[in-house]
Write a protein that holds these residues in place. Structure first.
Motif, short mmCIF file in Angstrom:
data_model
loop_
_atom_site.label_atom_id
_atom_site.label_comp_id
_atom_site.label_asym_id
_atom_site.label_seq_id
_atom_site.Cartn_x
_atom_site.Cartn_y
_atom_site.Cartn_z
N TYR A 107 9.26 29.50 73.98
CA TYR A 107 8.15 28.99 74.76
C TYR A 107 8.02 27.50 74.45
O TYR A 107 8.24 27.08 73.31
N VAL A 108 7.69 26.78 75.46
CA VAL A 108 7.64 25.32 75.27
C VAL A 108 6.66 24.97 74.14
O VAL A 108 5.53 25.44 74.13
N GLY A 109 7.10 24.21 73.24
CA GLY A 109 6.22 23.77 72.16
C GLY A 109 6.21 24.73 70.98
O GLY A 109 5.49 24.51 70.01
N PHE A 110 7.03 25.80 71.07
CA PHE A 110 7.05 26.76 69.96
C PHE A 110 8.48 26.94 69.49
O PHE A 110 9.43 26.72 70.25
N ASP A 111 8.61 27.35 68.24
CA ASP A 111 9.94 27.61 67.70
C ASP A 111 10.50 28.87 68.34
O ASP A 111 9.76 29.83 68.61
N ILE A 112 11.83 28.87 68.50
CA ILE A 112 12.49 30.08 69.03
C ILE A 112 12.46 31.16 67.94
O ILE A 112 12.69 30.86 66.76
N LEU A 113 12.15 32.35 68.36
CA LEU A 113 12.12 33.46 67.39
C LEU A 113 13.18 34.47 67.80
O LEU A 113 13.27 34.88 68.96
N GLU A 114 14.00 34.88 66.87
CA GLU A 114 15.05 35.86 67.16
C GLU A 114 14.74 37.16 66.42
O GLU A 114 14.46 37.12 65.22
N ILE A 115 14.78 38.26 67.14
CA ILE A 115 14.49 39.56 66.49
C ILE A 115 15.56 40.56 66.90
O ILE A 115 15.86 40.73 68.09
N LYS A 116 16.13 41.21 65.90
CA LYS A 116 17.13 42.25 66.18
C LYS A 116 16.37 43.52 66.61
O LYS A 116 15.35 43.88 66.00
N VAL A 117 16.87 44.20 67.62
CA VAL A 117 16.13 45.32 68.19
C VAL A 117 15.99 46.47 67.19
O VAL A 117 14.90 46.97 66.93
N GLY A 118 17.10 46.88 66.61
CA GLY A 118 17.05 48.00 65.66
C GLY A 118 16.50 49.26 66.31
O GLY A 118 16.82 49.56 67.47
N ASP A 119 15.65 49.96 65.60
CA ASP A 119 15.17 51.21 66.15
C ASP A 119 13.84 51.05 66.87
O ASP A 119 13.23 52.00 67.32
N ARG A 120 13.35 49.83 66.98
CA ARG A 120 12.05 49.62 67.62
C ARG A 120 12.18 49.61 69.13
O ARG A 120 13.20 49.18 69.67
N ARG A 121 11.14 50.02 69.79
CA ARG A 121 11.14 49.97 71.24
C ARG A 121 10.01 49.06 71.73
O ARG A 121 9.94 48.69 72.88
N THR A 122 9.06 48.81 70.85
CA THR A 122 8.00 47.86 71.18
C THR A 122 8.12 46.69 70.20
O THR A 122 8.05 46.88 68.98
N ILE A 123 8.36 45.56 70.75
CA ILE A 123 8.54 44.41 69.85
C ILE A 123 7.56 43.31 70.25
O ILE A 123 7.66 42.73 71.34
N ASP A 124 6.57 43.09 69.39
CA ASP A 124 5.63 41.99 69.62
C ASP A 124 6.15 40.75 68.89
O ASP A 124 6.64 40.85 67.77
N ALA A 125 6.01 39.64 69.55
CA ALA A 125 6.52 38.40 68.91
C ALA A 125 5.39 37.41 68.75
O ALA A 125 4.63 37.14 69.69
N LYS A 126 5.24 36.94 67.54
CA LYS A 126 4.24 35.90 67.29
C LYS A 126 4.99 34.59 67.08
O LYS A 126 5.72 34.42 66.10
N LEU A 127 4.85 33.69 68.03
CA LEU A 127 5.61 32.43 67.94
C LEU A 127 4.81 31.38 67.17
O LEU A 127 3.58 31.37 67.24
N THR A 128 5.51 30.60 66.46
CA THR A 128 4.82 29.53 65.72
C THR A 128 5.03 28.19 66.42
O THR A 128 6.10 27.92 66.97
N THR A 129 3.96 27.42 66.36
CA THR A 129 4.00 26.11 67.01
C THR A 129 5.16 25.31 66.45
O THR A 129 5.37 25.25 65.24
#
Lengths: 1099, 601
Positions: free
Chosen positions: A118-140
């Motif tokens: 997202y513009v102005g935020f660091d890119i966050l990478e998350i491996k899917v693994g066994d999760r089906r719901t993945i919430d992402a909290k991006l940092t400025t």
């Protein structure tokens, strides 16, 4: 310091990681090498195209469809981010978040990796693994690191920089009430020394980056204004309000792209352009006044007359001008008058304070108007400014009118063009306070200080006379300082026109061609006129052989340049970003000079227009051209913004050298490692960025005359001979010896830097160590006179500058309504002469003080350049030092050295250290006595803001440098014992039998004339409250009805307070400034204190 | 796609390849253009001459700031406190360095001209030869000054082309002298004779010969001591004396020689070679000099012409003249100017201690006719070779070569002395005091073939007891001139009967007596002192005679006896052996590592 040491150790330990990086991405090295050569040879630049073949298919996604993922993307506070981008790595799938920050996406499997951005935020990478719901909290995202820095032929984010580049905080700089940006630059960037020779309005600043890199040639940095290198930038021609950014390139990695002109550092200035949107009109205006920070305290009339009586007693007979107290004469004297004034009478008589008449509070006015705007395809900016500054000394001042227009047009997706034109007119008028040639009595401040406060004749009011009625005689001219100041006529009018145009063409998506052309034209006209009320034009002046005289001089400098370069940008396998740039440029410059001077001008009322009726005595013409052709290239390799490599190369060919020596090659390489991207660093929460930089490279200096390799023939009138009393035959001489071997001066520089950001970069620290060695100095080297020439330009000598720079940026307090940010920088530079011409050990420089021209500076191998050289002041001879065989007779005790005086030594005389112990003082007793360069310097800037109020405070200092206060030679001891010359008040405390001072000799006790000693060498360290600015921004709701988008009111002050032990008017002084002669003060125009009230309005 | 890219790149390349890196200078030409015509050669030559008149050579510094007056006079100013003028300086002294600089710059220009003089063979051979001759001579002369003051120096005879070829060792003094002889002897066959030129400001045959005589005398004396050169000196001096075409002769009036310089008049009979100074700053040229300004009698009066008077006399010089020698009161002022009016106040005391305040006065600005007079510059030429010098050199060389004074030598000295001898009234002896004189009667002189004598009678007890001659700024007293026999003196008015006998000066009195002939070497030395004082020759004369240190110390003792607390005594007390030569300038030593320093510096 221990902190520093740890940092160094850390750097060494990190070597492992560096080499690891190299091995892992082995492919990068050959690429760099290939493109280095490619850049230099230009022809191979096409290989950039070949390279991209591998880049074409970077999206090679698997197609199998399996898992559905959903989730929410938020910021740190949990607020949803709308329109955030979700992308599955290595799979051609992407999605956007909805109005609540939710998304849905399908991925190939559990090994898939989601990337949220997202513009102005660091890119966050998350491996899917066994999760089906993945919430992402991006940092400025760390904005500081995203900041775009303009470098040579391109831009780079701060995070990806490999070089040492200082960026000026323009918001802060603009708060200083000055007419030219360089006047506000001091203390803002580590390693950049900005000083002025004195405070004369319109006189530019001397800027030295990382120490003086040349001994006899210019040490001024190269300016690159909107992409065009300018060697002799007239900074006053640039309106500071129009500057978008100033970046200072310091290390070789950054400057080598400017090759032969980069050795003194590069200052890159980008001007403001139009921005998309409605037309924005900004208007700002400030009005203020300037005053002296300090005036010299002169003797009171009583002290002055007492002093005059003492001088008189030294002479066998009274001189008319010294007749202050006829009542105290012996009754036999012709002028004895029992009714006359006695010395005591002068206690109640107030004299004239000439400083009061010369100094004034003077107005300064700055106004700017700009309209900027545009749409998607067309952007424009039109602006103009007016600057008017009257100096704090009578009849001095500067004025500027300036206008600029710029337009950028997008013609198609691929083609963009733009044009900028700037015109400015700079007027500097009035007397030059520190320009009076050889006669020390003609300087403005000398005249003001020296002029006596009172006449001995009660009927004479000195202010009513054009010249001192008692003291003007054939050998001494004393013109009323007020009269002479008002009558000096001097006008310097510079017009500066520059224009540049560019075309930008995107040949491919990631291959851009930029081609630009610039023209520059600077004209200067200098009018001088000395009428009969000026010391130089007065017939009362016995050494004035020219009567009323004047001169006219016109110089013109024109140049054009063309620069073309290609930039190729690509990312391979996602992580390997490669930027290649290559190009060439050509530049031509021509300068011309025409002037004449006439003397014995009959109608002085006509001033400069009457010159034609005078007798011509000097005409001058001159001209020269040079051309510079360059090829340059740069390769940047960036692995995940973690490992960064830069290599540059420039080849410069200059017409200033003979064929065969014309080409110089200036490579550089740099490596940077963003350690914070490493796992082990990520674990340390406090560290938000951590970068190690290293660079090494070569740069050059070509500041030398146009045809220096040729014998410079001339026919100056002075070298003529008259036969048979006839019209002289003009001599032909070689004015400068040829040196066909002349070539580039080369500076190699190593830079090791470390950038550390803590707590989301609320604390930012930058440390740099550099070692700069300049070889083959273009030195105006002494020749043995037996060669027939005093000196020749030669590539000899080696000079070193080594130093540390520290910059600390902190956000001390950050709350909703109150913030406090500060910037602290300090730099240490050690300058050392490593080698001079052919085994020469010392280079001496003389300095004229009064009629004598003694040696005052020595530059020695193994020591810094331009050290003070002279005698060591050793106090005053006291009665104890003498045997007294009879009352009143004093004979120096055996074993005590005399002071070299011809008339023997008496109590109260000045004493010097007899270094060689031969019992007397002569030039064997001269030694190194001080240093004009500071040990460290820096600035401390603070920004406070509370709601609409903001306060900016900049402290700036220089520590450890000394100043030779030559004013004191005359005004604290009057070493020539002239009558009627006032003194500083301090001299009232001089040695007398009752007051055995050990610092101030008695009247006439100055010893041999012309000795330069530590007596007037002073500590020049200072701490200055350089800029204070308080502003108030009106809330939007109040100003909106007025159709305003912003309205600020501001009070700004420059040079508000100065803390120093220096006894002169101002410690920021070096009136004969050069590398070999720093820190000399004589009749310097003091820096003014400026206070302005301003308004900024944006519509 | 690719092709367009190639095309663009090629286009740009093309635009650059049309540019080139050759930029000729705009304000000067390439070397050959400066040696292309006869006028060019003259211009190059003028630049070589230029250094003669440079401030650091004869333009100013040598006239008062280098201590060249030795025992004739002293540096009369108090600043600068150090320097060669007070014999208190080191090898880093600026004056010593600037003198060196000026001379070697002149040599450098000569070398460049000599190397290029034939670059255009179309220029008339005779022009090239004359220019070559003058250039060679000047180069020799500059080396001659160098070798006298600094000893053996690096002998540079080609233009310097290699900037790294800087470590040049000193040649020995004899080697330098050998080169000087070579250059000057070659020049002698090439330059014009003085009658062809008609003025003394250009190098001419007589000048070359006369200076060769001087060079040879220096070679024959200390420190080279090549005694064989006396014969050669005699040869060259005689060549000048016997040259009937040149017709050299003394100006009958000693003071007129110097008045001529002030008035820009050339007298090629006497004045063989002069440094030319011209103008008064009214135009763009800067060829004025300091003659008279730095060494004339002091005044700030603008009509007389501003003068700083850098040199005053010693009692030694003043007392070296006999009464009747007109050179004394011209060489040493017997007056001071009143600054406000320009009027003269005559000195009344001739006591030794008072004599020291007298100004050197050979070069007097009041005679200048070029108006307005400028504050610090004058048009006066400066004599480098006068015929009287040639006569004295001949006498000396003849004596030293033959081991005794020949009649020719004695006559040469007598010629110089007779010219300077008064032809006025020597004395008036009252034979009858007369009676009834209530006031001084008018004194008149009549007959005798002369004129100009003016005197006032002194009266005591009604009788005339004597006469006092009026003061005169040129001759000291108005004793008149041109008398071949004694005039008659008459006293008119205020009484009766006074009578007196008049005796006039006779030329024979000027001639050398037996005693002087018997001590001929000393006689020559003293005669040179009297004739050539303040002409920059004394110091090196004393050195070549080997009596410099002795004489200077002697003067110091005299001053100590005359005025014990004189500030200028220091100049004499400071003298030591090392002052026979100036040091090689320190800056030169620091750049040219092959140099060695003179003893004790």
């Amino acid at each position: 310091m221990s902190k520093l040491f740890k940092c160094m150790v850390f750097c060494i330990e990190s070597k492992h990681y560096i080499s690891h990086g190299f091995v892992k991405h082995r492919v990068a090295l050959p690429l760099v090498v290939v493109f280095l050569i490619a850049g230099a040879l230009q022809a191979n630049a096409v290989s950039a195209v070949d390279l991209k073949s591998s880049a074409a298919e970077r999206f090679s996604g698997a197609k199998a469809q399996t898992i559905n993922i959903s989730g929410k993307v938020t910021n740190e506070k949990g607020e949803p981010l709308v329109g955030a981008f979700v992308h599955v790595q290595n799979e051609n799938r992407r999605a956007l978040t909805d109005a609540n920050g939710n998304y849905k996406i399908s991925v190939a499997g559990e090994n898939s990796v989601l990337a949220f951005s997202y513009v102005g935020f660091d890119i966050l990478e998350i491996k899917v693994g066994d999760r089906r719901t993945i919430d992402a909290k991006l940092t400025t995202r760390n904005l500081h690191m995203e900041e775009v820095v303009v470098i040579g032929y391109g831009t780079e984010t701060r995070q990806d920089l490999t070089g040492s580049i200082g960026t000026v905080d323009m918001d802060n700089l603009m708060k200083a009430p000055v007419g030219s940006f360089d006047e506000a630059l001091a203390g803002r960037i580590a390693g950049v020394q900005v000083s002025s020779s004195d405070g004369q309005p319109g006189v530019g600043m001397d800027i030295t980056i990382r120490g003086p890199g040349s001994l006899t040639q210019s040490t001024a940095p190269l300016y690159v204004i909107d992409g065009f290198p300018v060697e002799d930038s007239d900074n006053a021609a640039i309106n500071p309000e129009e500057i978008e950014s100033i970046n200072v390139l310091k290390d070789a990695s950054a400057t080598a792209i400017y090759g032969s002109r980069g050795a003194n550092g590069v200052i890159i200035i980008e001007t403001k352009k139009g921005k998309e949107g409605k037309p924005v009109i900004t208007f700002n205006s400030s009005l203020g006044y300037q005053q002296t920070q300090k005036r010299m305290e002169m003797m009171s009339t009583y002290e002055f007359v007492k002093y005059q009586l003492e001088i008189s007693k030294l002479q066998s007979n009274f001189v008319a001008g010294s007749l202050y107290t006829p009542a105290e004469l012996p009754t036999t004297h012709a002028s004895y008058d029992p009714e006359g004034r006695t010395l005591e009478d002068y206690r109640t008589i107030t004299g004239t304070d000439w400083q009061d008449l010369i100094f004034r509070n003077s107005p300064v006015h700055i106004s700017n108007l700009a309209i900027r705007g545009g749409n998607e395809t067309t952007k424009y900016a039109v602006s103009g400014s007016f600057f008017d500054q009257e100096g704090i000394i009578l009849n001095t001042g500067a004025r500027r009118y300036q206008g600029r227009a710029t337009i950028d047009q997008t013609i198609s997706d691929k083609l963009k063009m733009g044009l900028t034109a700037n015109y400015s007119q700079n007027l500097r008028h009035g007397q030059v306070v520190n320009d009076a040639g050889n006669s020390f009595t003609a300087y403005v401040l000398y005249r003001a200080w020296a002029y006596r406060p009172v006449s001995g004749n009660p009927d004479v009011d000195l202010t009513e006379y054009d010249d001192d009625p008692d003291n003007t005689n054939a050998s001494d001219i004393r013109i009323n300082p007020l009269v002479s100041s008002e009558n000096e006529y001097r006008k310097s009018n510079s017009t500066n026109f520059s224009s540049n145009a560019y075309v930008e063409y995107a040949i491919l998506k990631n291959l851009k061609l930029r081609s630009r052309v610039a023209v520059r034209n600077t004209k200067n006209r200098l009018d001088l006129f000395y009428n009969s009320n000026t010391p130089r034009g007065s017939l009362l002046n016995r050494s004035n052989n020219q009567g009323v005289n004047g001169s006219f001089r016109y110089t013109e400098n024109k140049g054009w340049s063309n620069e073309n370069f290609l930039t190729y940008n690509n990312t391979y396998n996602r992580y390997h970003r490669l930027t290649l740039m290559g190009g060439f440029s050509y530049q031509e410059n021509k300068s011309e000079l025409f002037g004449f001077a006439t003397q014995r001008v009959p109608n002085e009322e006509l001033a400069i227009y009457g010159l034609g009726a005078g007798q011509p005595y000097s005409t001058e013409t001159g001209g020269g051209e040079y051309a510079l052709m360059s090829f340059f290239g740069r390769a940047n390799y960036n692995f995940k913004s973690k490992y960064l490599l830069t290599a540059t190369m420039r080849a410069d060919g200059s017409s200033k050298f003979i064929k065969g020596n014309q080409w110089g090659y200036f490579p550089s390489a740099a490596f940077a490692w963003n350690m914070d991207k490493e796992k082990f660093m990520k674990a340390i929460a406090a560290v938000s960025s951590s970068k190690l930089r290293m660079s090494y490279g070569l740069t050059g200096n070509n500041r030398i005359s146009n045809n220096g390799y040729m014998p410079n023939y001339g026919m100056p009138l002075a070298y003529s001979y008259s036969f048979n009393n006839g019209t002289p035959t003009q001599g032909i001489v070689i004015e400068r010896m040829a040196n066909r071997d002349l070539t580039w001066e080369t500076t190699e520089q190593l830079d090791i830097g470390y950038d550390l950001g803590l707590y989301k970069n609320r604390i930012g620290l930058t440390v740099d160590f550099y070692n700069k060695i300049t070889r083959d100095l273009l030195l105006d080297a002494d020749m043995p006179i037996s060669s027939g020439f005093p000196s020749v330009y030669k590539n000899v000598g080696t000079l070193q500058n080594r130093g540390w720079e520290f910059t600390l940026n902190t956000v001390n307090i950050q709350s909703e309504s109150f913030t406090w940010e500060s910037n602290f920088n300090i730099s240490f530079n050690k300058n050392k002469v490593l080698k001079l011409a052919d085994n020469q050990n010392s280079l001496y420089k003389t300095m004229r003080v009064g009629s004598s021209i003694p040696t005052l500076y020595a530059s020695r191998v193994g020591y810094p350049a331009g050290l003070f050289y002279g005698y060591i002041f050793d106090g005053i001879y006291q009665y104890d030092d003498f045997d007294s065989p009879s009352p009143g007779a004093y004979i120096l005790k055996k074993g005590l050295p005399d002071n070299g005086s011809t008339d023997g030594v008496q109590p109260g005389d000045i004493k010097y250290k007899d270094l060689n112990g031969d019992g007397t003082i002569n030039d064997h007793d001269m030694t190194i006595i001080g240093n004009g360069l500071p040990t460290h310097m820096g600035g401390f800037s603070n920004n406070f803001s509370y709601k609409g109020l903001s306060l900016n405070v900049l402290l700036q200092w220089s520590y450890g440098n000394q100043i030779y206060n030559a004013n004191r030679l005359i005004f604290e001891g009057n070493y020539i014992n002239m009558f009627g010359v006032n003194q500083y008040a301090s001299f009232a405390d001089r040695w007398t039998p009752e007051n055995p001072s050990n610092t101030l000799f008695k009247v006439g006790g100055q010893g041999p004339a012309g000795l330069q000693s530590t007596r007037v060498l002073e500590d020049g360290s200072y701490l200055r409250l350089k800029t204070v600015s308080l502003a108030y921004s009106f809330p939007k709701r109040l100003i909106q009805p007025l159709a305003l988008t912003a309205l600020d009111l501001r009070v700004s002050a420059q040079n508000l307070l100065t803390f120093t032990n220096y006894s002169g008017m101002d410690p920021e002084v070096s009136v004969r400034n050069s590398v070999l002669t720093p820190g000399f003060d004589y009749s310097a125009y003091p820096q003014a204190r400026t206070i302005t009230f301003g308004i900024n309005a944006t519509f | 796609m690719k092709y367009r890219y190639y095309f663009l790149f090629a286009l740009c390349l093309f635009s650059v390849s049309s540019c080139d890196l050759t930029k000729e200078p705009l304000d000067f030409l390439d070397a050959p253009a400066y040696y292309d015509t006869a006028e060019d050669l003259e211009s190059n030559l003028a630049a070589v001459y230029d250094k003669l008149g440079h401030r650091d050579v004869y333009g100013q510094w040598m006239l008062y700031r280098m201590g060249l007056e030795a025992d004739e006079g002293y540096y009369a100013r108090t600043t600068p406190a150090f320097g060669p003028q007070v014999y208190d300086f080191t090898s880093s002294d600026a004056d010593i360095f600037r003198h060196w600089t000026a001379l070697y710059t002149g040599i450098g220009r000569a070398n460049i001209l000599l190397a290029n003089i034939d670059s255009n063979p179309e220029i008339d051979q005779s022009v090239r030869d004359r220019v070559r001759g003058e250039t060679l001579f000047l180069r020799g002369y500059y080396y001659f000054l160098l070798v006298q003051y600094y000893g053996g120096v690096p002998l540079v005879l080609e233009p310097t082309s290699d900037v790294n070829d800087i470590h040049k060792p000193r040649a020995s003094a004899p080697e330098v002298y050998a080169q000087i002889l070579k250059d000057m002897e070659t020049a002698e066959g090439l330059v014009d004779d003085i009658q062809t030129l008609g003025f003394g400001g250009r190098v001419n045959k007589s000048a070359v010969r006369g200076i060769l005589a001087r060079v040879c005398l220096h070679m024959a004396g200390n420190p080279v001591n090549d005694k064989s050169k006396y014969e050669q000196a005699r040869f060259w001096a005689k060549k000048v004396i016997d040259d009937t075409d040149a017709a050299h002769a003394l100006n009958p009036n000693f003071s007129q020689v110097f008045i001529n310089y002030a008035q820009d008049i050339y007298d090629i009979h006497e004045s063989i070679w002069e440094v030319e100074f011209r103008g008064h700053g009214e135009d763009a040229w800067t060829e004025e000099g300091g003659v008279g300004y730095v060494n004339g009698p002091a005044t700030t009066n603008a009509d007389i012409g501003n003068t700083i008077n850098g040199v005053r006399t010693t009692a030694k010089l003043y007392t070296a003249y006999k009464e009747g020698d007109l050179r004394r009161d011209w060489t040493i002022a017997d007056f001071t100017y009143v600054n406000a009016t320009g009027a003269k106040t005559f000195a009344t005391s001739t006591a030794r201690r008072d004599v020291y305040t007298r100004n050197s006065a050979k070069y007097r600005r009041e005679y200048e006719i070029l108006l307005p007079k400028r504050g610090s510059v004058t048009p006066q030429n400066f004599a480098l070779l006068r015929f009287s010098d040639v006569l004295l050199m001949f006498a000396e060389a003849d004596y030293e070569a033959n081991g005794g004074p020949s009649p020719e030598a004695i006559e040469a000295v007598n010629r110089v002395r007779r010219r300077a001898w008064s032809t006025g009234i020597k004395s008036v002896t009252i034979t009858n005091g007369g009676s009834g004189y209530t006031a001084a009667p008018t004194v008149t002189f009549e007959g005798g073939g002369g004129s100009g004598a003016k005197a006032t009678a002194t009266v005591l007890g009604g009788q005339v007891t004597g006469v006092v001659f009026d003061r005169d700024a040129v001759t000291g007293h108005a004793r008149g001139a041109g008398y071949t026999s004694a005039p008659t003196i008459t006293f008119t008015g205020a009484g009766t009967g006074a009578m007196a006998d008049v005796e006039i000066y006779k030329k024979e009195e000027a001639e050398l007596n037996e005693l002087e002939i018997g001590d001929f070497r000393k006689t020559i030395q003293d005669e040179r002192l009297r004739e050539l004082a303040f002409e920059t020759l004394r110091k090196t004369d004393l050195i070549r005679w080997g009596i410099f240190v002795f004489n200077m110390k002697r003067v110091g003792q005299e001053i100590l006896a005359d005025i014990p607390d004189a500030h200028f005594i220091r100049q004499y007390n400071n003298i030591s052996d090392k002052h026979l030569l100036w040091p090689i300038p320190a800056t030169e030593m620091s750049v040219n590592r092959a140099l060695t320093q003179n003893p004790k510096w």
